[in-house]
Design a protein around this motif. Structure first.
Motif, PDB file in Angstrom:
ATOM      1  N   VAL A   1       0.862  -1.182   0.000  1.00 54.02           N
ATOM      2  CA  VAL A   1       0.000   0.000   0.000  1.00 54.02           C
ATOM      3  C   VAL A   1       0.896   1.228   0.000  1.00 54.02           C
ATOM      4  O   VAL A   1       1.746   1.387   0.881  1.00 54.02           O
ATOM      5  CB  VAL A   1      -0.935   0.018   1.234  1.00 54.02           C
ATOM      6  CG1 VAL A   1      -1.795   1.277   1.209  1.00 54.02           C
ATOM      7  CG2 VAL A   1      -1.821  -1.219   1.256  1.00 54.02           C
ATOM      8  N   LEU A   2       0.700   2.110  -0.980  1.00 49.99           N
ATOM      9  CA  LEU A   2       1.482   3.341  -1.105  1.00 49.99           C
ATOM     10  C   LEU A   2       0.513   4.516  -1.099  1.00 49.99           C
ATOM     11  O   LEU A   2      -0.428   4.560  -1.896  1.00 49.99           O
ATOM     12  CB  LEU A   2       2.308   3.335  -2.394  1.00 49.99           C
ATOM     13  CG  LEU A   2       3.269   2.154  -2.572  1.00 49.99           C
ATOM     14  CD1 LEU A   2       3.949   2.207  -3.943  1.00 49.99           C
ATOM     15  CD2 LEU A   2       4.317   2.148  -1.472  1.00 49.99           C
TER      16      LEU A   2
ATOM     17  N   ASP B   1       7.858  -2.511 -12.478  1.00 49.16           N
ATOM     18  CA  ASP B   1       8.615  -3.737 -12.196  1.00 49.16           C
ATOM     19  C   ASP B   1       8.095  -4.426 -10.937  1.00 49.16           C
ATOM     20  O   ASP B   1       7.968  -5.661 -10.898  1.00 49.16           O
ATOM     21  CB  ASP B   1      10.098  -3.409 -12.040  1.00 49.16           C
ATOM     22  CG  ASP B   1      10.717  -2.926 -13.338  1.00 49.16           C
ATOM     23  OD1 ASP B   1      10.117  -3.177 -14.403  1.00 49.16           O
ATOM     24  OD2 ASP B   1      11.794  -2.299 -13.284  1.00 49.16           O
ATOM     25  N   LEU B   2       7.787  -3.639  -9.908  1.00 49.34           N
ATOM     26  CA  LEU B   2       7.289  -4.227  -8.664  1.00 49.34           C
ATOM     27  C   LEU B   2       5.901  -4.825  -8.863  1.00 49.34           C
ATOM     28  O   LEU B   2       5.568  -5.857  -8.267  1.00 49.34           O
ATOM     29  CB  LEU B   2       7.251  -3.165  -7.569  1.00 49.34           C
ATOM     30  CG  LEU B   2       6.797  -3.617  -6.171  1.00 49.34           C
ATOM     31  CD1 LEU B   2       7.758  -4.648  -5.603  1.00 49.34           C
ATOM     32  CD2 LEU B   2       6.687  -2.419  -5.224  1.00 49.34           C
ATOM     33  N   GLY B   3       5.089  -4.220  -9.740  1.00 44.42           N
ATOM     34  CA  GLY B   3       3.742  -4.712  -9.962  1.00 44.42           C
ATOM     35  C   GLY B   3       3.677  -6.040 -10.679  1.00 44.42           C
ATOM     36  O   GLY B   3       2.625  -6.686 -10.683  1.00 44.42           O
ATOM     37  N   ARG B   4       4.768  -6.462 -11.262  1.00 44.33           N
ATOM     38  CA  ARG B   4       4.778  -7.761 -11.951  1.00 44.33           C
ATOM     39  C   ARG B   4       4.793  -8.930 -10.968  1.00 44.33           C
ATOM     40  O   ARG B   4       4.422 -10.049 -11.328  1.00 44.33           O
ATOM     41  CB  ARG B   4       5.984  -7.846 -12.885  1.00 44.33           C
ATOM     42  CG  ARG B   4       5.919  -6.881 -14.074  1.00 44.33           C
ATOM     43  CD  ARG B   4       6.990  -7.191 -15.091  1.00 44.33           C
ATOM     44  NE  ARG B   4       6.899  -6.309 -16.246  1.00 44.33           N
ATOM     45  CZ  ARG B   4       7.604  -5.200 -16.403  1.00 44.33           C
ATOM     46  NH1 ARG B   4       8.486  -4.860 -15.474  1.00 44.33           N
ATOM     47  NH2 ARG B   4       7.453  -4.458 -17.473  1.00 44.33           N
ATOM     48  N   THR B   5       5.233  -8.690  -9.751  1.00 40.76           N
ATOM     49  CA  THR B   5       5.337  -9.777  -8.763  1.00 40.76           C
ATOM     50  C   THR B   5       4.461  -9.559  -7.539  1.00 40.76           C
ATOM     51  O   THR B   5       4.323 -10.473  -6.727  1.00 40.76           O
ATOM     52  CB  THR B   5       6.793  -9.939  -8.300  1.00 40.76           C
ATOM     53  OG1 THR B   5       7.263  -8.703  -7.749  1.00 40.76           O
ATOM     54  CG2 THR B   5       7.683 -10.351  -9.467  1.00 40.76           C
TER      55      THR B   5
ATOM     56  N   GLN C   1       0.857  -7.289  -5.720  1.00 43.52           N
ATOM     57  CA  GLN C   1      -0.340  -6.462  -5.886  1.00 43.52           C
ATOM     58  C   GLN C   1      -0.110  -5.137  -5.185  1.00 43.52           C
ATOM     59  O   GLN C   1       0.339  -5.097  -4.029  1.00 43.52           O
ATOM     60  CB  GLN C   1      -1.548  -7.169  -5.275  1.00 43.52           C
ATOM     61  CG  GLN C   1      -2.837  -6.371  -5.357  1.00 43.52           C
ATOM     62  CD  GLN C   1      -3.380  -6.276  -6.766  1.00 43.52           C
ATOM     63  OE1 GLN C   1      -3.253  -7.218  -7.542  1.00 43.52           O
ATOM     64  NE2 GLN C   1      -3.982  -5.150  -7.095  1.00 43.52           N
ATOM     65  N   LEU C   2      -0.435  -4.040  -5.861  1.00 41.40           N
ATOM     66  CA  LEU C   2      -0.183  -2.710  -5.334  1.00 41.40           C
ATOM     67  C   LEU C   2      -1.492  -1.949  -5.183  1.00 41.40           C
ATOM     68  O   LEU C   2      -2.346  -1.973  -6.081  1.00 41.40           O
ATOM     69  CB  LEU C   2       0.758  -1.918  -6.239  1.00 41.40           C
ATOM     70  CG  LEU C   2       2.126  -2.543  -6.528  1.00 41.40           C
ATOM     71  CD1 LEU C   2       2.895  -1.701  -7.521  1.00 41.40           C
ATOM     72  CD2 LEU C   2       2.916  -2.697  -5.250  1.00 41.40           C
ATOM     73  N   LEU C   3      -1.620  -1.258  -4.064  1.00 40.89           N
ATOM     74  CA  LEU C   3      -2.725  -0.336  -3.853  1.00 40.89           C
ATOM     75  C   LEU C   3      -2.110   1.042  -3.642  1.00 40.89           C
ATOM     76  O   LEU C   3      -1.452   1.291  -2.634  1.00 40.89           O
ATOM     77  CB  LEU C   3      -3.559  -0.742  -2.638  1.00 40.89           C
ATOM     78  CG  LEU C   3      -4.709   0.200  -2.264  1.00 40.89           C
ATOM     79  CD1 LEU C   3      -5.716   0.301  -3.400  1.00 40.89           C
ATOM     80  CD2 LEU C   3      -5.395  -0.275  -0.986  1.00 40.89           C
ATOM     81  N   VAL C   4      -2.325   1.931  -4.602  1.00 36.72           N
ATOM     82  CA  VAL C   4      -1.662   3.231  -4.606  1.00 36.72           C
ATOM     83  C   VAL C   4      -2.718   4.327  -4.490  1.00 36.72           C
ATOM     84  O   VAL C   4      -3.664   4.374  -5.279  1.00 36.72           O
ATOM     85  CB  VAL C   4      -0.841   3.436  -5.893  1.00 36.72           C
ATOM     86  CG1 VAL C   4      -0.129   4.782  -5.864  1.00 36.72           C
ATOM     87  CG2 VAL C   4       0.159   2.306  -6.064  1.00 36.72           C
ATOM     88  N   VAL C   5      -2.553   5.186  -3.504  1.00 38.66           N
ATOM     89  CA  VAL C   5      -3.385   6.380  -3.368  1.00 38.66           C
ATOM     90  C   VAL C   5      -2.649   7.521  -4.043  1.00 38.66           C
ATOM     91  O   VAL C   5      -1.515   7.830  -3.671  1.00 38.66           O
ATOM     92  CB  VAL C   5      -3.674   6.708  -1.896  1.00 38.66           C
ATOM     93  CG1 VAL C   5      -4.533   7.957  -1.785  1.00 38.66           C
ATOM     94  CG2 VAL C   5      -4.345   5.538  -1.215  1.00 38.66           C
TER      95      VAL C   5
ATOM     96  N   ILE D   1      -0.316  -2.997 -15.324  1.00 38.74           N
ATOM     97  CA  ILE D   1       0.212  -3.766 -14.201  1.00 38.74           C
ATOM     98  C   ILE D   1      -0.890  -3.891 -13.172  1.00 38.74           C
ATOM     99  O   ILE D   1      -1.846  -3.104 -13.161  1.00 38.74           O
ATOM    100  CB  ILE D   1       1.455  -3.097 -13.582  1.00 38.74           C
ATOM    101  CG1 ILE D   1       1.096  -1.705 -13.036  1.00 38.74           C
ATOM    102  CG2 ILE D   1       2.561  -2.989 -14.593  1.00 38.74           C
ATOM    103  CD1 ILE D   1       2.219  -1.075 -12.280  1.00 38.74           C
ATOM    104  N   PRO D   2      -0.800  -4.876 -12.292  1.00 39.95           N
ATOM    105  CA  PRO D   2      -1.861  -5.058 -11.292  1.00 39.95           C
ATOM    106  C   PRO D   2      -1.804  -3.999 -10.207  1.00 39.95           C
ATOM    107  O   PRO D   2      -1.477  -4.261  -9.054  1.00 39.95           O
ATOM    108  CB  PRO D   2      -1.583  -6.455 -10.746  1.00 39.95           C
ATOM    109  CG  PRO D   2      -0.133  -6.649 -10.938  1.00 39.95           C
ATOM    110  CD  PRO D   2       0.214  -5.954 -12.210  1.00 39.95           C
ATOM    111  N   VAL D   3      -2.108  -2.744 -10.580  1.00 39.40           N
ATOM    112  CA  VAL D   3      -2.103  -1.636  -9.642  1.00 39.40           C
ATOM    113  C   VAL D   3      -3.531  -1.147  -9.468  1.00 39.40           C
ATOM    114  O   VAL D   3      -4.223  -0.888 -10.453  1.00 39.40           O
ATOM    115  CB  VAL D   3      -1.200  -0.479 -10.134  1.00 39.40           C
ATOM    116  CG1 VAL D   3      -1.273   0.684  -9.169  1.00 39.40           C
ATOM    117  CG2 VAL D   3       0.228  -0.944 -10.306  1.00 39.40           C
ATOM    118  N   THR D   4      -3.971  -1.050  -8.247  1.00 36.47           N
ATOM    119  CA  THR D   4      -5.275  -0.476  -7.942  1.00 36.47           C
ATOM    120  C   THR D   4      -5.036   0.916  -7.382  1.00 36.47           C
ATOM    121  O   THR D   4      -4.365   1.077  -6.368  1.00 36.47           O
ATOM    122  CB  THR D   4      -6.022  -1.328  -6.907  1.00 36.47           C
ATOM    123  OG1 THR D   4      -6.170  -2.643  -7.421  1.00 36.47           O
ATOM    124  CG2 THR D   4      -7.392  -0.737  -6.619  1.00 36.47           C
TER     125      THR D   4
END
Length: 288
Positions: free
Chosen positions: A194-195, A216-220, A222-226, A276-279
């Protein structure tokens, strides 16, 4: 004939007087002994009287004899033995805890030492990606004491000789902190991150470098970015927007970016951003 009778009578009187004389002599001897001093003379009598007086004073200082003293002594002795056993138990527990603490400290040294080595190596690789031509490293303030040591970040952006973070600009400090963060992510990866507006102070050039690392980080993971950055939203797989209606009730809007037309998802420079798998959450805003 009269002479023997007289002689006999005279002999009887002598026999009666002898015991009486002997008794009188014994009585006189006892009286003399009571009046005479003990062996050693008068000095011995005086010394013995002084000792007797001293003993009498000591006996007086003892006070009244307590008939329950023996029972109280036994109770106190039992209490002493109980407390002695409790004290020994505490000492034994302390020794056991000391061994546990030493084992934990040793484990911390091993884990921290290995983690720091990996993070420092990852930071050395990550820093040049955010600062091309720059140099950065992590150092321990007290390598001999891993339990109390601190970690210093040395950052030298390209074209600068300074290494202290306090001498860097706000954007450079933010980018250096992101480099440390991504180094930790790389050394000890996690499936979810979570960022919260970490790229708010970055300019366009540094934002592009940050998004490359995020991709690059999203390839491995799951990211939740505000974020409020449009370019960050462009690389997201799903967008969630929080808005507030006129009645003060918040509303969540969501959109899956993969379902949009590719032409609508193109970036401002004409290139199509990678998915990328970024929400991404766009934060809260009031709708007029």
């Amino acid at each position: 004939g009269e002479a023997p009778a007289a002689a006999g009578a005279g002999g009887g009187d002598l026999e009666g007087e002898a015991p009486a004389a002997a008794g009188a002599d014994l009585a006189d001897a006892d009286e003399d002994n009571q009046r005479s001093p003990l062996a050693g003379g008068t000095e011995t009598d005086v010394r013995l009287e002084e000792q007797e007086s001293g003993l009498v004073r000591k006996l007086g200082l003892l006070g009244t004899v307590n008939p329950l003293a023996q029972r109280e002594y036994q109770a106190l002795q039992e209490r002493h033995e109980f407390l002695s056993d409790q004290l020994e138990d505490l000492r034994s527990s302390r020794r056991d805890l000391t061994k546990v603490v030493e084992a934990v400290d040793e484990r911390i040294r091993d884990v921290f030492g290995a983690a720091f080595t990996d993070v420092a190596a990852a930071f050395t690789e990550t820093f040049p990606r955010l600062f091309p031509g720059g140099d950065g490293r992590l150092v321990l303030t007290d390598p001999a004491d891993l339990l109390n040591t601190g970690v210093e970040v040395e950052a030298r952006p390209p074209g600068k000789r300074v290494k202290r973070l306090s001498l860097l600009s706000g954007g450079e400090r933010s980018l250096t902190a992101l480099a440390v963060l991504f180094a930790i992510f790389k050394a000890r990866p996690s499936p979810f991150y979570v960022l919260d507006e970490v790229e708010a102070s970055l300019d366009d050039v540094n934002l592009r470098r940050f998004l490359d690392l995020l991709t690059d980080l999203g390839r491995t993971s799951q990211l939740l970015v505000v974020s409020h950055q449009k370019r960050t939203m462009e690389i997201a797989g799903t967008l969630y927007g929080i808005t507030m209606r006129g009645d003060g009730v918040s509303r969540v809007l969501s959109e899956r970016m993969a379902d949009r037309d590719p032409d609508d998802r193109s970036s401002s420079n004409g290139s199509k951003p990678s998915r990328i798998p970024v929400t991404t959450s766009a934060g809260r805003s009031r709708r007029d």
